[in-house]
Design an enzyme around this catalytic site. Structure first.
Site, short mmCIF file in Angstrom:
data_model
loop_
_atom_site.label_atom_id
_atom_site.label_comp_id
_atom_site.label_asym_id
_atom_site.label_seq_id
_atom_site.Cartn_x
_atom_site.Cartn_y
_atom_site.Cartn_z
N LYS A 205 91.54 42.81 34.64
CA LYS A 205 89.90 42.84 34.42
C LYS A 205 89.14 42.58 35.71
O LYS A 205 88.24 43.08 35.97
CB LYS A 205 89.64 41.80 33.58
N LYS B 200 99.06 52.05 28.56
CA LYS B 200 98.89 51.85 27.15
C LYS B 200 97.41 52.46 26.91
O LYS B 200 96.64 52.30 27.51
CB LYS B 200 99.28 50.49 27.06
N LYS C 217 90.71 50.55 25.52
CA LYS C 217 89.13 50.79 25.37
C LYS C 217 88.75 51.12 26.82
O LYS C 217 87.96 51.77 27.01
CB LYS C 217 88.49 49.59 24.65
P1 TYM Z 1 92.56 43.50 21.97
O1 TYM Z 1 90.89 43.53 21.12
O2 TYM Z 1 92.46 44.14 23.24
O3 TYM Z 1 93.52 44.30 20.95
C1 TYM Z 1 93.45 44.03 19.28
C2 TYM Z 1 94.93 44.08 19.07
O4 TYM Z 1 95.33 45.52 19.30
C3 TYM Z 1 96.67 45.39 20.16
N1 TYM Z 1 96.66 46.68 20.88
C4 TYM Z 1 97.51 47.60 20.92
N2 TYM Z 1 98.85 47.41 20.41
C5 TYM Z 1 99.57 48.53 20.73
N3 TYM Z 1 99.30 49.33 21.70
C6 TYM Z 1 98.27 49.49 22.22
N4 TYM Z 1 98.08 50.42 23.04
C7 TYM Z 1 97.18 48.48 21.99
N5 TYM Z 1 96.00 48.29 22.32
C8 TYM Z 1 95.59 46.94 21.75
C9 TYM Z 1 96.63 44.19 20.96
O5 TYM Z 1 97.83 43.82 21.31
C10 TYM Z 1 95.75 43.21 19.86
O6 TYM Z 1 96.77 42.85 19.13
N6 TYM Z 1 92.88 38.94 23.53
C11 TYM Z 1 92.89 39.71 22.26
C12 TYM Z 1 92.04 39.10 21.19
C13 TYM Z 1 92.44 37.81 20.57
C14 TYM Z 1 93.46 37.39 19.98
C15 TYM Z 1 93.33 35.84 19.68
C16 TYM Z 1 94.58 37.93 19.47
C17 TYM Z 1 91.42 36.77 20.78
N7 TYM Z 1 91.94 35.63 20.26
C18 TYM Z 1 94.20 35.16 19.00
C19 TYM Z 1 95.52 37.07 18.66
C20 TYM Z 1 95.28 35.86 18.51
C21 TYM Z 1 92.57 41.06 22.71
O7 TYM Z 1 91.96 41.18 23.52
O8 TYM Z 1 92.98 41.99 21.78
#
Ligand code: TYM
Length: 331
Positions: A113, A194, A197
């Site tokens: 980031k 991967k 966004k």
């Molecule tokens: P975020 O918003 O980036 O992504 C949400 C979920 O999607 C999964 N994901 C993927 N899985 C497989 N392949 C991909 N290319 C891919 N891109 C995204 C992420 O692993 C996630 O499960 N920090 C976290 C959000 C968060 C969170 C939490 C998660 C905040 N608090 C507490 C679990 C528990 C995040 O930025 O996810």
């Protein structure tokens, strides 16, 4: 005895893509059948990118709609917006005082980031995993469904939770296990990183058939297969990996055979994929459109979710405050 809990979160930045869907949402929908499920739109996390307030407000709503349209059922699950439950920020501070700086220094997402937004390397970006730890701990879940990119954050959360239990005596928090789907790391259309966004390599969950096909046309395949008459190696083809998630076993076998023998061209292979993706995305898009036409209903779901989440979060905080000796615990 109540049901065992699960908790997960998703950031309201950009649109939902099939990585989010396959890596996380599919499991959210599954887990809500057997767990007391809490799902959170993490708008406080999104502040690390300093979004425009109006953009953030509508992104939160759109994301809630996307989660519901994907099959999270508000009758079974508690869907809420993080900022509506103030205890997240409170517990984050407490967890911050239990997290060694060295642990945060190791987080690869912070490094990524910082490269992506060099003009805004704020402290929130650095302490982001601690807020995530608090998100999890507040609901005392046993299972956290996420994709592979969250492994490091979840390991940190477990360590901090262990440290809390060790320091303050006890059994306040269970150690949450990570639950992975069949697709823990969906690759982007570039075939190199991967799906994300921030990488502009995604297939949006709300995209139409045509939009997807347009993107697929330009997407990387087996690099050695330049002409239609060249034989290909499906195992090294990113498009073939998507077939693994959307196509039947027979279709996958046919595609693999057609690719190896050069009897099936890349365009036809992509067309079949787009069609199969549409079978998943189409109904989700329709449900989302329906929810968009009923903003009152979405507001009600989120308000009810926040009320329930606040109750659970406050129960945890009463225990936490008492253990650590600050005001607001049991008298
Ligand atoms: P975020 O918003 O980036 O992504 C949400 C979920 O999607 C999964 N994901 C993927 N899985 C497989 N392949 C991909 N290319 C891919 N891109 C995204 C992420 O692993 C996630 O499960 N920090 C976290 C959000 C968060 C969170 C939490 C998660 C905040 N608090 C507490 C679990 C528990 C995040 O930025 O996810």
């Amino acid at each position: 005895m109540g049901m065992v809990r699960t908790l997960s979160g998703i950031q309201p930045t950009g649109n939902l893509h099939i990585g989010n869907y396959l890596g996380a949402l599919v499991n959210w929908v599954k887990l809500q059948e057997q767990y007391d499920a809490y799902f959170c739109v993490v708008d406080l996390h999104a502040l690390t990118q300093r979004p425009d307030p109006e953009v953030l407000r509508s992104a939160v709503r759109e994301l809630a709609i996307g989660v519901l349209a994907s099959g999270v059922d508000p009758e079974r699950s508690t869907l809420f917006v993080q900022s509506q439950v103030r205890q997240h920020a409170e517990l984050a501070w407490i967890m911050m005082c239990l997290t060694p700086l060295g642990d945060l220094n190791r987080m690869t997402q912070f490094k990524d980031k910082s490269t992506q937004q060099p003009e805004n390397i704020n402290a929130g970006l650095f302490t982001y995993p601690v807020l995530q730890t608090a998100d999890i701990a507040l609901y005392r879940p046993e299972a956290v469904p996420v994709g592979e990119d969250q492994d490091q954050h979840l390991e940190l959360a477990r360590e901090t939770i262990r440290r809390f239990n060790f320091t303050y005596g006890g059994d306040v928090f269970p150690e949450p296990k990570t639950v992975k789907s069949q697709a823990p790391r969906v690759m982007g259309l570039d075939g190199e990183s991967k799906m994300s966004k921030s990488k502009n390599n995604e297939i949006g969950l709300f995209e139409t058939d045509e939009e997807t096909m347009k993107k697929l046309r330009g997407a990387k395949t087996d690099p050695a297969r330049e002409r239609r008459t060249d034989k290909g190696t499906p195992e090294v083809c990113n498009i073939y990996s998507y077939h693994g998630f959307f196509s039947t076993k027979e279709q996958r076998d046919e595609v693999a055979e057609g690719c190896r023998s050069a009897s099936l061209g890349c365009v036809d292979c992509k067309k079949l994929l787009a069609q199969n993706m549409e079978a998943v995305k189409g109904p989700i898009r329709e449900r989302a459109a329906d929810l968009r036409s009923k903003p009152g209903q979405v507001d009600e779901i989120l308000a009810a979710g926040a009320a329930k989440a606040r109750k659970t979060a406050e129960e945890t905080m009463v225990m936490v405050r008492e253990r650590i000796g600050i005001a607001g615990g049991k008298a």
